[in-house]
Write an enzyme that holds these catalytic residues in place. Structure first.
Site, PDB file in Angstrom:
ATOM      1  N   ARG A   1      42.235  76.260 -48.442  1.00 25.36           N
ATOM      2  CA  ARG A   1      43.099  75.415 -49.099  1.00 25.36           C
ATOM      3  C   ARG A   1      43.823  76.162 -49.933  1.00 25.36           C
ATOM      4  O   ARG A   1      44.604  75.597 -51.171  1.00 25.36           O
ATOM      5  CB  ARG A   1      42.403  74.364 -50.243  1.00 25.36           C
ATOM      6  CG  ARG A   1      41.591  73.039 -49.286  1.00 25.36           C
ATOM      7  CD  ARG A   1      41.829  72.624 -50.334  1.00 25.36           C
ATOM      8  NE  ARG A   1      41.348  71.257 -49.345  1.00 25.36           N
ATOM      9  CZ  ARG A   1      39.855  70.347 -49.071  1.00 25.36           C
ATOM     10  NH1 ARG A   1      38.880  71.296 -50.299  1.00 25.36           N
ATOM     11  NH2 ARG A   1      39.711  69.668 -48.513  1.00 25.36           N
TER      12      ARG A   1
ATOM     13  N   LYS B   1      58.388  79.558 -48.757  1.00 18.63           N
ATOM     14  CA  LYS B   1      58.704  78.877 -47.765  1.00 18.63           C
ATOM     15  C   LYS B   1      58.160  79.257 -47.240  1.00 18.63           C
ATOM     16  O   LYS B   1      58.203  80.695 -46.538  1.00 18.63           O
ATOM     17  CB  LYS B   1      59.818  78.718 -48.121  1.00 18.63           C
ATOM     18  CG  LYS B   1      61.128  77.387 -48.578  1.00 18.63           C
ATOM     19  CD  LYS B   1      61.989  77.722 -47.771  1.00 18.63           C
ATOM     20  CE  LYS B   1      62.986  75.759 -48.558  1.00 18.63           C
ATOM     21  NZ  LYS B   1      64.262  76.064 -47.869  1.00 18.63           N
TER      22      LYS B   1
ATOM     23  N   GLU C   1      73.250  86.300 -43.388  1.00 22.12           N
ATOM     24  CA  GLU C   1      72.025  85.858 -44.914  1.00 22.12           C
ATOM     25  C   GLU C   1      73.098  86.500 -45.926  1.00 22.12           C
ATOM     26  O   GLU C   1      73.133  85.812 -47.221  1.00 22.12           O
ATOM     27  CB  GLU C   1      70.891  85.691 -44.613  1.00 22.12           C
ATOM     28  CG  GLU C   1      70.489  85.363 -43.604  1.00 22.12           C
ATOM     29  CD  GLU C   1      70.315  83.490 -43.752  1.00 22.12           C
ATOM     30  OE1 GLU C   1      70.441  82.931 -45.056  1.00 22.12           O
ATOM     31  OE2 GLU C   1      70.064  82.586 -43.134  1.00 22.12           O
TER      32      GLU C   1
ATOM     33  N   LYS D   1      68.658  84.622 -54.301  1.00 24.84           N
ATOM     34  CA  LYS D   1      68.024  83.849 -53.603  1.00 24.84           C
ATOM     35  C   LYS D   1      66.724  83.674 -55.187  1.00 24.84           C
ATOM     36  O   LYS D   1      66.191  82.517 -55.324  1.00 24.84           O
ATOM     37  CB  LYS D   1      67.647  84.270 -52.899  1.00 24.84           C
ATOM     38  CG  LYS D   1      65.768  83.385 -51.871  1.00 24.84           C
ATOM     39  CD  LYS D   1      66.671  82.037 -51.216  1.00 24.84           C
ATOM     40  CE  LYS D   1      65.311  81.970 -50.738  1.00 24.84           C
ATOM     41  NZ  LYS D   1      65.122  82.259 -49.493  1.00 24.84           N
TER      42      LYS D   1
ATOM     43  N   GLU E   1      62.889  72.652 -53.620  1.00 26.46           N
ATOM     44  CA  GLU E   1      64.275  72.716 -53.130  1.00 26.46           C
ATOM     45  C   GLU E   1      64.309  70.933 -53.562  1.00 26.46           C
ATOM     46  O   GLU E   1      64.671  70.697 -52.945  1.00 26.46           O
ATOM     47  CB  GLU E   1      63.857  72.808 -51.662  1.00 26.46           C
ATOM     48  CG  GLU E   1      65.753  72.518 -51.215  1.00 26.46           C
ATOM     49  CD  GLU E   1      65.851  73.204 -49.768  1.00 26.46           C
ATOM     50  OE1 GLU E   1      66.223  72.086 -48.978  1.00 26.46           O
ATOM     51  OE2 GLU E   1      65.943  73.902 -49.173  1.00 26.46           O
TER      52      GLU E   1
ATOM     53  N   ARG F   1      68.564  74.298 -55.279  1.00 27.86           N
ATOM     54  CA  ARG F   1      67.591  75.609 -54.255  1.00 27.86           C
ATOM     55  C   ARG F   1      68.604  74.931 -52.991  1.00 27.86           C
ATOM     56  O   ARG F   1      69.097  75.582 -51.916  1.00 27.86           O
ATOM     57  CB  ARG F   1      66.477  75.087 -54.206  1.00 27.86           C
ATOM     58  CG  ARG F   1      66.373  76.537 -52.647  1.00 27.86           C
ATOM     59  CD  ARG F   1      64.675  76.446 -53.155  1.00 27.86           C
ATOM     60  NE  ARG F   1      63.950  77.691 -52.335  1.00 27.86           N
ATOM     61  CZ  ARG F   1      62.623  77.778 -51.777  1.00 27.86           C
ATOM     62  NH1 ARG F   1      62.330  77.776 -52.889  1.00 27.86           N
ATOM     63  NH2 ARG F   1      62.590  78.877 -51.029  1.00 27.86           N
TER      64      ARG F   1
ATOM     65  N   ASN G   1      71.194  76.815 -48.435  1.00 27.56           N
ATOM     66  CA  ASN G   1      71.643  76.008 -46.573  1.00 27.56           C
ATOM     67  C   ASN G   1      72.550  75.398 -46.352  1.00 27.56           C
ATOM     68  O   ASN G   1      72.920  75.184 -45.580  1.00 27.56           O
ATOM     69  CB  ASN G   1      70.806  74.643 -46.523  1.00 27.56           C
ATOM     70  CG  ASN G   1      69.179  75.249 -46.339  1.00 27.56           C
ATOM     71  OD1 ASN G   1      68.134  75.645 -45.526  1.00 27.56           O
ATOM     72  ND2 ASN G   1      68.239  74.088 -47.161  1.00 27.56           N
TER      73      ASN G   1
ATOM     74  N   HIS H   1      73.462  75.921 -42.093  1.00 29.27           N
ATOM     75  CA  HIS H   1      72.530  76.122 -41.669  1.00 29.27           C
ATOM     76  C   HIS H   1      72.277  74.919 -41.172  1.00 29.27           C
ATOM     77  O   HIS H   1      70.961  74.010 -39.721  1.00 29.27           O
ATOM     78  CB  HIS H   1      70.982  76.278 -42.382  1.00 29.27           C
ATOM     79  CG  HIS H   1      70.851  77.335 -42.754  1.00 29.27           C
ATOM     80  ND1 HIS H   1      71.044  78.621 -43.681  1.00 29.27           N
ATOM     81  CD2 HIS H   1      70.115  78.296 -42.707  1.00 29.27           C
ATOM     82  CE1 HIS H   1      71.340  79.546 -43.608  1.00 29.27           C
ATOM     83  NE2 HIS H   1      70.060  79.555 -43.686  1.00 29.27           N
TER      84      HIS H   1
ATOM     85  N   HIS I   1      71.029  74.969 -37.784  1.00 26.91           N
ATOM     86  CA  HIS I   1      69.110  74.749 -37.163  1.00 26.91           C
ATOM     87  C   HIS I   1      69.492  73.724 -35.980  1.00 26.91           C
ATOM     88  O   HIS I   1      68.665  73.944 -35.248  1.00 26.91           O
ATOM     89  CB  HIS I   1      68.445  73.583 -37.790  1.00 26.91           C
ATOM     90  CG  HIS I   1      68.179  74.898 -39.232  1.00 26.91           C
ATOM     91  ND1 HIS I   1      67.489  73.932 -40.205  1.00 26.91           N
ATOM     92  CD2 HIS I   1      67.891  76.273 -39.452  1.00 26.91           C
ATOM     93  CE1 HIS I   1      67.209  75.155 -41.047  1.00 26.91           C
ATOM     94  NE2 HIS I   1      67.491  76.520 -40.564  1.00 26.91           N
TER      95      HIS I   1
ATOM     96  N   HIS J   1      69.080  83.918 -35.724  1.00 31.27           N
ATOM     97  CA  HIS J   1      68.360  82.786 -36.766  1.00 31.27           C
ATOM     98  C   HIS J   1      70.499  83.270 -37.789  1.00 31.27           C
ATOM     99  O   HIS J   1      71.023  82.096 -37.777  1.00 31.27           O
ATOM    100  CB  HIS J   1      67.644  82.777 -37.657  1.00 31.27           C
ATOM    101  CG  HIS J   1      67.652  81.849 -38.560  1.00 31.27           C
ATOM    102  ND1 HIS J   1      67.823  80.656 -38.563  1.00 31.27           N
ATOM    103  CD2 HIS J   1      68.239  81.869 -40.232  1.00 31.27           C
ATOM    104  CE1 HIS J   1      67.951  79.930 -40.063  1.00 31.27           C
ATOM    105  NE2 HIS J   1      68.122  81.334 -40.662  1.00 31.27           N
TER     106      HIS J   1
END
Length: 366
Positions: free
Chosen positions: A125, A147, A189, A232, A242, A246, A250, A253, A257, A270
């Site tokens: 956990r 993330k 990026e 960032k 997010e 935030r 993206n 993106h 994606h 990417h």
């Protein structure tokens, strides 16, 4: 004025802020001690490419400082960010034996950081994670913000968790061994951070584009990286999970994606997919804000990112369908990040299918 490599802080509440420290990997044991991680067992996760360069010196540094490292080397590439490799990671770590104070050290780029970070978030956990980025994308983007996750056949990054690192150890010297394709992909990026939130950084990139893309001028790179990382860090500090601002990270993106999913993970890097996606998002932005978005100026920089594969080979209807699985979607509406001016971005769901197809044509054929 763009500054030089100095520490960047990701400002979070409840004493959870952490630093991005631009130091040698040889300093890793001292940095672990500085953030309250005491010598004992640790897990080092890397991939075959990065491990060949840095696994041995990192293991030696840790062992010399009293740590007992267990090094796990994964295959390199986006396909490793999968449920199967996550299960292998769980099996290996749990067989070796850890407790809740055992840190997982991710030594590599975004794939290693995302996968090892998700393992750390979920083992027992939650155990500490320390990120040692070795790619440009990881230095300025994926190693910051917490993330973690893996891909699913339905789409990219659909399984994961937020799990902030204890510290990020960013040794800029590791970028010297980065293949050129990975370097230019990472530059996508950097450009993204500039166009969404730092117009001064964008001007710096324009002025030194050749030095940064092909020459990797040391002085310019050391100026660029912390400035891009600071974008960032600031946005994450304002919106950790997010729920609002935030999402602007993206930019490009939603298209990217979908490109990666349709082409097959690893066909486009990417960064290559993001560069195409940003050109499409730029087209939509200038369509909505023709007087304030300098389309040609931004597009000139985006087109400097080389593409190994021809995106026109991709089927537009398949790309459009893949967008329906994007994690930013709400109530079945596909949401896009657009610019209203250089250095300022926002999220909208008000984009027609006709406009999307026009944006795709612009990004892939012009």
């Amino acid at each position: 004025m763009i500054g030089t490599s100095s520490p960047v802080t990701v400002p979070l509440d409840a004493d959870r802020s952490y630093a991005v420290r631009y130091e040698s990997l040889r300093a890793l044991p001292k940095i672990l001690d500085d953030v309250g991680l005491r010598a004992g067992k640790c897990v080092v996760v890397t991939d075959e490419n990065v491990g060949a360069q840095y696994r041995s010196p990192v293991r030696t540094a840790l062992t010399s400082a009293g740590w007992t490292p267990h090094v796990i080397t994964l295959p390199a590439g986006e396909a490793t960010k999968s449920a199967a490799h996550l299960q292998d990671l769980y099996d290996d770590i749990l067989r070796w034996g850890i407790d809740r104070d055992t840190p997982v050290i991710a030594l590599g780029g975004g794939v290693v950081g995302d996968l090892a970070g998700f393992a750390a978030a979920t083992l027992l956990r939650g155990v500490p994670v320390v990120l040692c980025p070795t790619s440009l994308i990881a230095h300025v983007d994926s190693a910051l913000g917490g993330k973690t996750g893996i891909n699913h056949e339905t789409g990219k990054n659909l399984i994961g968790a937020f799990h902030q690192p204890r510290v990020v150890v960013a040794d800029v010297a590791t970028l010297g061994t980065l293949p050129q394709r990975e370097w230019t992909s990472g530059m996508a990026e950097v450009i993204k951070h500039a166009v969404i939130a730092d117009a001064e950084l964008f001007t710096f990139l324009e002025e030194h584009l050749v030095d940064l893309l092909t020459g990797r001028n040391r002085e310019r790179v050391h100026q660029m990286i912390p400035r891009a990382a600071a974008v960032k860090a600031t946005i994450v500090g304002e919106d950790e999970t997010e729920s609002g601002r935030r999402a602007i990270l993206n930019f490009g993106h939603t298209f990217a994606h979908a490109i990666e999913s349709v082409a097959g993970y690893g066909t486009f890097t990417h960064g290559e997919a993001v560069a195409i996606g940003m050109r499409a998002a730029l087209y939509l932005s200038a369509r909505e804000h023709p007087d304030t978005v300098p389309r040609d100026r931004i597009d000139y920089v985006l087109r400097a990112i080389p593409q190994k594969h021809d995106p026109t080979d991709l089927d537009w209807p398949a790309v459009r369908r893949a967008m329906q699985s994007d994690k930013k979607n709400k109530a079945g509406t596909v949401r896009f990040v657009l610019l209203d001016r250089l250095g300022n971005a926002y999220v909208t769901g008000d984009v027609s299918d006709a406009a999307l197809e026009q944006a795709w044509q612009f990004a892939t054929t012009s």
